[in-house]
Every structure is written in structure tokens, then in C-alpha cells.
Write an enzyme that holds these catalytic residues in place. Structure first.
Site, PDB file in Angstrom:
ATOM      1  N   CYS A   5      34.226 -45.385 -13.614  1.00 44.37           N
ATOM      2  CA  CYS A   5      34.167 -44.595 -14.176  1.00 44.37           C
ATOM      3  C   CYS A   5      35.926 -43.910 -14.262  1.00 44.37           C
ATOM      4  CB  CYS A   5      33.461 -43.379 -13.526  1.00 44.37           C
ATOM      5  SG  CYS A   5      33.103 -43.195 -11.441  1.00 44.37           S
TER       6      CYS A   5
ATOM      7  N   CYS B 166      41.458 -22.046 -18.640  1.00 41.75           N
ATOM      8  CA  CYS B 166      40.351 -22.301 -17.607  1.00 41.75           C
ATOM      9  C   CYS B 166      40.689 -24.690 -17.690  1.00 41.75           C
ATOM     10  CB  CYS B 166      38.875 -22.988 -18.775  1.00 41.75           C
ATOM     11  SG  CYS B 166      37.941 -24.504 -18.219  1.00 41.75           S
TER      12      CYS B 166
ATOM     13  N   TYR C  70      25.524 -49.718  -6.081  1.00 38.53           N
ATOM     14  CA  TYR C  70      25.738 -48.335  -6.160  1.00 38.53           C
ATOM     15  C   TYR C  70      25.144 -47.893  -7.043  1.00 38.53           C
ATOM     16  CZ  TYR C  70      30.047 -50.340  -3.682  1.00 38.53           C
ATOM     17  OH  TYR C  70      30.676 -51.328  -2.457  1.00 38.53           O
TER      18      TYR C  70
END
Length: 458
Positions: free
Chosen positions: A412, A77, A319
Site C-alpha cells: 500500500c 479539507c 501480515y
């Protein structure tokens, strides 16, 4: 070093995001999905301008700190990068990566910044509150799969029935849905031929309330009675509670979860989550931090960095998403103005503020770059929480024009943060404090909180 050449080497370090720097007798090559200290064999795939990139073939010798992955899907995965590294070592790795990106930028400051390391996620397993599973097959013309993309593949899907970053309810729902449609022999949407029905399964679950929202995403290429599908889900033995089941139709060619139209098959099209004493109404496509407990750490950190602000002050939350930070600041500010480009998120922010009895929040839908030209309010403090690509340089100029004394930047993607900070430093700001918050255990991602202040001229 030539394209197609098979080489061996030691992974010297891991740069963000997940880039192994491998030293060989022929030179340095970048290889992903490795760990520092491993001896590996790899094939050179690209070679240009003195830079080489390779594909991992085999781990010849494990890294000193390497462990057996607790997840049977790891390596197949493509969801996780560090399942074979103890969690505390992952945190150390992310801490070093972020500091290595920021140090070269911030060394131009006259006063050093304080790097406060990394804050771990409160939960390292079963922490995600949202998953977008894809329908497909793991091998060509194989049985129906439902899960995540195979590592390095755009088409192959791995059924992640024992995924560790979600809780047992996700796993039960995933297996039940896959088995249901496999028995009916319902075709998945083929990304090359653009034919088929099943596309995605979206599952969202609140950590605090236990409420679950499920959305089946299909094309319009079949008319299928989903009554039995709904009853099957309702009968599942789950720890949480299903509050809504949706059918979303998406005929876009792009492999994204979006809605041409959505029908409620059962219950409602939203659920509630709680963060730091506030309640949030979340819909299918609402932006919300995917780690609820980690988000509380992140936002508590941001609030600490913001410090005391006066009740006569106006705060800009740029944001702003669904307005989480704005609502945390509203009780101690005169007014909070949130700007967000996603209209659905803005509508959710308005409803959430009303839900929490906050009447000094204003949320505006639009691009920060354009909206700032029309806002009449002037901020005393600015909070920035942009998407992964960071802030547009022209938007940074407009933000700097306000000349506020302090700002908090939540990022992030540390590479975007490092790039954007150059503009702030050039405009007379300095970085005072930085801390990393791990929102995404076992992956290569992390959030960074940064406090900036305007340099006072003598």
C-alpha cells in the site's frame, strides 16, 4: 533560495506521495498539493543539503488538464489530493509514480519485468466503507465541527457534509450527529488542554449488505445519557440499515481512535460484508480494505498472480489482517497459515474462516519477525501484505530463508515496496509482473501487486 523567500515556478512533475517538483530560476523546490503543469507561487519553508521545500501560496495558472473540483471542501479539507484532476488522469499519474519508483531498482535484473499499468477502482465516488470523523472547530472558539482535519492543520476540523468519497448515508449521519451535540452545547475534546468530551465518530458501512455500524468515541470527562442520541440515529432515513451503535471511551492523550472500554447502546458490535463470494464479520477496529469493490479487484489480481497451486501445498499469508487473502486461497491449498500482529484481527480471521466453512486455515497472532521462528510448517508459496512501512529487514531474511519458488507482495506504499525489493533481488529473486490497483480515488495513495520468482541457476 532562502527560507521565507516567495518564488514562482512551473510544476514539472508530481512524485509519490503528492510531491510537486517545481523549477524556478533559483533552483528546484518540492511543493505539495499541486498538479503537473501549474504555475504557482510558494514560500520556501526549508532549505538544507541542497534540498528545498515550499508551501503553496497561490495557483497562478491552472494545469492544462485541471478541472473544477466536484467537492466544495476540496483544498480546505486535507482528505483528498486530486479532486481537481479527471479520474483517468489521476490513474495515469499514479501509474507513472509507481513505475518511476520501481524502474531504478528493477533495472538491475537481467530480464525485464512486465509493468501492467493500473486498474481503476470500480467506484470513484462513495467508495469508502469506513470513516473516522473528528470533533473540533474550524476556527478557534467557533461552532462545533465534525469531519476531517483542515489541510495542513493538526487542530482545525472541517465539517465535510458534502464529502464525495462516502455515500449519502455517511453525510446524513455526520450532519445529524453534529447538529445533535451542537444544540446540547456538548464540548469537544481539546487536543492542547486535554479537556472535553466528544472525540470521534466512527462510521462503517458494508457495500454489499448495506449494514451500518456507528461508534461515538468520547472521553470519560462527562456522564451523558445517550438514549436520545440513539433514538435520533435510529429515526434517520437511510439507504442502509444501522445494525449497531456503540459508545467507546478513550482517555488517551494521543489523537487516535482506540478503546479503553466500549458499550453497546443498540444492536450489536459487528456487521457483515461480502467479498468474492465470502462473508466477513467486521467489528469496530477490524482491519478491512476501505474500498470493498476495489478490494475485489485487488484480491482477484493477487489470485491471478498466484496462479495454480497444488492441493498439497502450504501457503503463508504474512501480515494477514482479517484473513481475506488466506480464505481466498484456502479452497485450492492444503493449508494456509496467516500471521498478523493485531490480536483482534486474528480472532476475526478465525471466526470468518469458520463462517465460510474453511477448516484448513490457521491464524497466529504475533509479529512476523518472531512468529516465523516458531512455526513448524514450511511454505510452498508466500503472500506478503505488510503495513505502510513495509517489512522489517530481519523479517525479510527469515522469509528468504524458506527459498520458495514464487511470492506475491501486495503493497500500500510503493516507496516501501521499492526499498524491500532490493533485498529480494540480492537474494536471487526477480520481479516478473507488477500492476497498480487504485483503491483510493482522489487521494495520492494506491496499492501495488508484485509477483516475484526465484531465479533458477544453470
Amino acid at each position: 533560495m532562502k527560507k521565507g523567500q516567495v518564488l514562482e515556478g512551473i510544476v514539472e512533475r508530481l512524485d509519490f506521495p503528492n510531491k510537486g517538483i517545481v523549477q524556478t530560476e533559483e533552483g528546484i523546490c518540492v511543493v505539495k498539493n499541486v498538479l503537473p503543469g501549474q504555475k504557482i507561487s510558494f514560500m520556501v519553508q526549508k532549505k538544507r543539503s541542497g534540498k528545498a521545500e515550499g508551501r503553496l501560496l497561490q495557483v497562478l495558472e491552472k494545469a492544462p488538464e485541471e478541472i473544477e473540483s466536484p467537492c466544495p471542501h476540496f483544498g480546505i479539507c486535507g482528505g483528498c489530493a486530486y479532486q481537481n484532476l479527471p479520474y483517468e488522469k489521476q490513474c495515469e499519474l499514479k501509474e507513472k509514480q509507481v513505475k518511476a519508483l520501481l524502474d531504478p531498482v528493477l533495472q538491475r535484473q537481467e530480464t525485464p519485468y512486465v509493468f501492467e499499468g493500473i486498474k481503476a477502482s470500480p467506484a470513484i465516488y462513495g467508495y469508502r466503507n469506513k470513516m473516522e470523523f473528528s470533533f473540533g472547530d474550524e476556527v478557534k472558539d467557533g461552532p462545533l465541527s465534525l469531519g476531517m482535519h483542515k489541510r495542513g492543520s493538526f487542530y482545525d476540523i472541517v465539517t465535510v457534509s458534502e464529502c464525495k468519497i462516502v455515500d449519502e448515508d455517511y453525510r446524513r449521519i455526520l450532519v445529524a450527529v453534529r447538529d445533535y451535540f451542537e444544540k446540547l452545547e456538548i464540548p469537544f475534546y481539546h487536543r492542547l488542554r486535554h479537556t472535553g468530551y466528544l472525540r470521534h465518530l466512527l462510521v462503517r458501512k458494508a457495500v454489499k449488505t448495506g449494514e451500518i455500524l456507528i461508534a461515538l468515541v468520547t472521553t470519560s470527562q462527562m456522564q451523558l445519557d445517550l438514549t436520545a442520541f440513539v433514538e435520533m440515529l435510529k429515526e434517520l432515513a437511510l439507504d442502509g440499515r444501522i445494525v449497531g451503535i456503540l459508545h467507546t471511551i478513550n482517555d488517551s492523550v494521543a489523537d487516535v481512535v482506540q478503546s479503553d472500554e466500549t458499550h453497546i447502546l443498540y444492536g450489536q458490535d459487528f456487521f457483515y460484508e461480502e467479498l468474492l463470494g465470502l462473508k466477513f464479520k467486521i467489528t469496530q477496529f477490524s482491519f478491512f480494505q476501505t474500498n470493498s469493490l476495489g478490494a475485489e479487484v485487488l484480491y482477484q489480481t493477487a489470485r491471478e498472480y498466484i496462479g495454480d497451486i497444488g492441493t498439497d501445498m502450504t501457503v503463508f499469508d504474512l501480515y494477514s489482517g482479517t484473513g481475506t487473502i488466506a480464505q481466498l486461497m484456502a479452497p485450492v491449498a492444503k493449508k494456509v497459515v496467516g500471521v498478523e500482529i493485531v490480536e483482534e484481527a486474528v480472532e476475526a480471521a478465525k471466526k470468518n474462516a469458520e463462517l465460510n466453512g474453511l477448516h484448513n486455515c490457521e491464524f497466529i497472532a504475533g509479529d512476523v519477525l518472531k512468529v516465523l521462528d516458531d512455526i513448524t510448517d514450511k511454505p510452498d508459496f508466500i503472500i506478503l501484505d505488510p503495513p505502510r512501512d513495509g517489512i522489517h529487514p530481519k523479517a525479510i531474511k527469515k522469509i528468504l530463508h524458506y527459498g520458495v519458488e514464487r511470492m506475491v507482495y501486495i503493497s500500500c506504499k510503493p516507496t516501501s515496496l521499492a526499498r524491500d525489493l532490493v533485498y529480494f533481488l540480492e537474494a536471487g529473486y526477480k520481479v516478473e509482473r507488477v500492476v497498480v490497483c487504485d483503491q483510493f480515488p482522489w487521494t495520492g495513495n494506491a496499492e501495488t501487486v508484485c509477483l516475484l520468482s526465484k531465479i533458477k541457476m544453470e
